[in-house]
Design a protein around this motif. Structure first.
Motif, PDB file in Angstrom:
ATOM      1  N   ASP A  74       0.844  -1.204   0.000  1.00  0.00           N
ATOM      2  CA  ASP A  74       0.000   0.000   0.000  1.00  0.00           C
ATOM      3  C   ASP A  74       0.876   1.250   0.000  1.00  0.00           C
ATOM      4  O   ASP A  74       0.720   2.162  -0.823  1.00  0.00           O
ATOM      5  CB  ASP A  74      -0.900  -0.046   1.235  1.00  0.00           C
ATOM      6  CG  ASP A  74      -1.826   1.155   1.359  1.00  0.00           C
ATOM      7  OD1 ASP A  74      -1.998   1.889   0.369  1.00  0.00           O
ATOM      8  OD2 ASP A  74      -2.380   1.359   2.455  1.00  0.00           O
ATOM      9  N   TRP A 104      -5.152  -1.341  -2.175  1.00  0.00           N
ATOM     10  CA  TRP A 104      -5.549  -0.439  -1.085  1.00  0.00           C
ATOM     11  C   TRP A 104      -5.185   0.997  -1.444  1.00  0.00           C
ATOM     12  O   TRP A 104      -5.971   1.918  -1.249  1.00  0.00           O
ATOM     13  CB  TRP A 104      -4.883  -0.844   0.221  1.00  0.00           C
ATOM     14  CG  TRP A 104      -5.205  -2.240   0.670  1.00  0.00           C
ATOM     15  CD1 TRP A 104      -6.115  -3.094   0.097  1.00  0.00           C
ATOM     16  CD2 TRP A 104      -4.640  -2.950   1.771  1.00  0.00           C
ATOM     17  NE1 TRP A 104      -6.146  -4.282   0.775  1.00  0.00           N
ATOM     18  CE2 TRP A 104      -5.253  -4.229   1.806  1.00  0.00           C
ATOM     19  CE3 TRP A 104      -3.690  -2.636   2.725  1.00  0.00           C
ATOM     20  CZ2 TRP A 104      -4.918  -5.184   2.777  1.00  0.00           C
ATOM     21  CZ3 TRP A 104      -3.357  -3.588   3.691  1.00  0.00           C
ATOM     22  CH2 TRP A 104      -3.974  -4.842   3.708  1.00  0.00           C
ATOM     23  N   SER A 107      -7.380   2.114  -4.476  1.00  0.00           N
ATOM     24  CA  SER A 107      -8.743   2.453  -4.046  1.00  0.00           C
ATOM     25  C   SER A 107      -8.797   3.843  -3.459  1.00  0.00           C
ATOM     26  O   SER A 107      -9.708   4.627  -3.737  1.00  0.00           O
ATOM     27  CB  SER A 107      -9.230   1.432  -3.012  1.00  0.00           C
ATOM     28  OG  SER A 107      -9.278   0.145  -3.545  1.00  0.00           O
ATOM     29  N   ARG A 261     -11.331  -3.773  -1.535  1.00  0.00           N
ATOM     30  CA  ARG A 261     -10.005  -3.926  -0.934  1.00  0.00           C
ATOM     31  C   ARG A 261      -9.852  -5.283  -0.251  1.00  0.00           C
ATOM     32  O   ARG A 261      -8.806  -5.929  -0.334  1.00  0.00           O
ATOM     33  CB  ARG A 261      -9.781  -2.834   0.114  1.00  0.00           C
ATOM     34  CG  ARG A 261      -9.401  -1.478  -0.427  1.00  0.00           C
ATOM     35  CD  ARG A 261      -9.342  -0.488   0.707  1.00  0.00           C
ATOM     36  NE  ARG A 261      -8.526   0.663   0.372  1.00  0.00           N
ATOM     37  CZ  ARG A 261      -8.281   1.677   1.192  1.00  0.00           C
ATOM     38  NH1 ARG A 261      -8.825   1.681   2.399  1.00  0.00           N
ATOM     39  NH2 ARG A 261      -7.519   2.674   0.828  1.00  0.00           N
TER      40      ARG A 261
END
Length: 579
Positions: A74, A104, A107, A261
């Motif tokens: 991430d 993640w 998103s 996610r």
């Protein structure tokens, strides 16, 4: 590379703007929406190249792949995208395809209209969230109680609120279809979120072609159901709705980014580690807060429910970890005996104790499932003032027992245009983290229909930094997909101390530029590389300090910054070759 001719097949061979249509699509090739998005993005790529003084007519199709790796991925994904923007390369990216932890970051950026316009701001926001620990247990529990009202609740819902939320410190209620406007205009790289269908995944990585399932702003589905079989798609807004025979039976709201996610990032560790993490959450629920008392002590049977909830979880956990369930069953029996609301459950528990040595594992599982249904009986749940909470407990325990993830209504159920009778015969599909197959979305960008000419592969894996390359080479060989030659022996020799950049080229194949996260350039030595891998372990539950976050951002940025000239040179070379 030329695009195969699209052929008339099934429900729709040429998917077009759906405008809320509930049609499913069975077709070869990419959708008209994606073609329009790629064309408009190509204009932006061309503008960026001309700013550099290149008098070309067309830019190459460039896909950025960002791998899985939990919170490490991430953060590293954020660093890569920030630096690509800073050095002027992000505008040359056609599509962005992510797996697991990298989704993640994707998103978070795609959920904001200006997410890609100010990546410095996004980076600072990421640091703030992680520094301030904005995860709240009560918010997670509220979300789980709402999710438990769905008939397709699974451990993925639990994972969304208990794990992904606690890692990212962020809940996102925006939906992927909301990105359509930006992607169609070409203002952002076309997003591709990768998952796999658990039922279609075989044991070997190179045999999972039909298992890959993608989410884009326009369509969600299987890019292919076999080497000569068209893919099958449904409008992203209708993914999760109930279909039968190609017709919409029951429409359901599109799932949000928080759920997406969890679908994409649900395989961060082995089963026992996942179980331990879930156990820690339930310990906090049962022992570490007053939440359970507030939820359960609202009617007479609540006293017993509060007393047995921990034992019920321990029973399921102990069964899954091959422990001795007998002491737990005895505890449950003593607590339920004499309470009319649990008389049937107490009777069944007594039988389980008496016959514990004579039942097989499958029989034990079935008996525990029956016990759950008697403890959380329909009458008890329906008359409760906190029925959603009881549904959450019951459904989570039940999903744990059966290890059920990613439950989604199968949109091709009983669809006559689907040759795969197994798939068409399943009411549900079970979507999982694509890292279980290949920890990078190569299978979604390599097929000739997407015309990918350059791949920038940023690998954030915890172990072998070349595993995705080696697995993809095997996959492509088995599926007859063009991929450049890979010297596996050489990569194995360099795995402990890799360089920061590798290039793989072949005849009539995309150019693959591969960037291991921790390497001898940004770390300096094998000892530092090993220390980084330990510090940023995929399933490290202790939060990163801000200094650690900054270090990880810097390491990922360095891999772009130090190789920007090589990237740009290859882009320029291919652009000039096609002009």
């Amino acid at each position: 590379m030329t695009e195969p001719q699209e052929v008339a097949y099934g429900a729709k061979s040429h998917p077009r703007r759906h405008d809320g249509s509930s049609d499913i699509s069975v077709h070869f090739g990419i959708s008209d929406e994606e073609k329009a998005a790629v064309k408009n993005r190509g204009e932006k790529v061309l503008t960026a190249l001309r700013k550099l003084g290149l008098n070309v007519k067309k830019g190459p199709v460039l896909s950025v792949l960002v791998s899985g790796g939990g919170l490490r991925a991430d953060i590293a994904c954020q660093g890569v995208l920030s630096e690509l923007s800073h050095v002027g390369l992000l505008d040359m990216v056609t599509s962005l395809a992510g797996v697991s932890g990298s989704t993640w970051c994707m998103s978070s950026l795609y959920s904001q209209r200006d997410g890609f316009q100010d990546l410095v701001k996004a980076e600072n926001e990421l640091r703030r969230r992680l520094r301030e620990d904005s995860w709240t247990f009560s918010v997670a529990l509220d979300g789980l109680c709402v999710a438990a009202e769905r008939d397709d609740y699974s451990l993925t819902d639990f994972w969304s609120y208990s794990i992904v939320y606690s890692f990212t410190k962020e809940l996102l209620d925006a939906r992927l279809s909301c990105v359509r406007d930006q992607s169609e205009k070409g203002t952002v790289p076309y997003p591709i979120f990768a998952t796999i269908d658990q039922d279609l995944k075989s044991g070997a990585n190179e045999k999972t072609q039909n298992a890959w399932f993608e989410f884009t702003p326009d369509w969600a589905g299987y890019p292919t159901l076999g080497s000569s079989t068209p893919g099958a798609y449904v409008s992203t807004t209708h993914c999760g709705s109930r279909f039968e025979g190609g017709k919409l039976i029951q429409q359901k709201a599109e799932r949000d980014f928080s759920y997406l996610r969890a679908v994409c990032g649900s395989a961060l560790a082995d089963k026992n580690t996942i179980l331990k993490t879930i156990k820690d959450f339930f310990w906090k629920l049962i022992h570490g807060s007053s939440t359970q008392e507030k939820m359960l002590i609202v009617h007479p049977e609540g006293i017993t429910l509060k007393a047995i909830t921990g034992d019920v979880f321990d029973l399921v956990y102990t069964f899954l970890t091959d422990g001795d369930c007998l002491p737990i069953l005895k505890n449950l029996q003593s607590k339920m005996t004499g309470n009319k609301d649990f008389s049937e459950a107490a009777t069944l528990t007594d039988q389980m104790i008496k016959h514990s040595l004579r039942t097989s594992r499958d029989e034990q599982r079935q008996l525990i499932q029956e016990l759950l249904e008697k403890i959380f009986s329909r009458d008890l749940v329906e008359k409760s003032n906190v029925s959603s909470f009881l549904k959450f407990l019951w459904k989570t325990f039940s999903c744990l027992l059966s290890w059920t993830w990613g439950t989604t209504n199968n949109f091709v159920y009983k669809c006559g245009d689907i040759k795969d009778k197994f798939l068409a015969g399943q009411k549900n599909m079970y979507l999982m983290d694509a890292g279980l197959a290949i920890n990078s979305a190569y299978p979604l960008v390599l097929p000739p229909v997407r015309n990918t000419e350059i791949i920038l592969s940023f690998d954030f894996s915890e172990g072998d930094p070349f595993e995705t390359i080696k697995a993809t080479a095997k996959y492509c060989k088995a599926c007859n997909i063009p991929f450049p030659p890979v010297d596996e022996a050489k990569l194995n020799q360099e795995a402990k101390t890799p360089s920061d950049f590798y290039i793989f080229e072949g005849e009539n194949t995309p150019v693959v530029m591969h960037f291991p996260l921790f390497n001898k350039v940004n770390c300096g030595s094998t000892a530092v590389i090993e220390k980084r891998r330990t510090t940023y372990a995929t399933f490290r539950l202790k939060d990163y300090s801000d200094a650690e976050v900054c270090q990880l951002l810097e390491d990922s940025k360095a891999n772009v910054r130090n190789n920007k000239d090589a990237i740009l040179a290859k882009i320029s070379e291919l652009a000039e070759a096609t002009s």
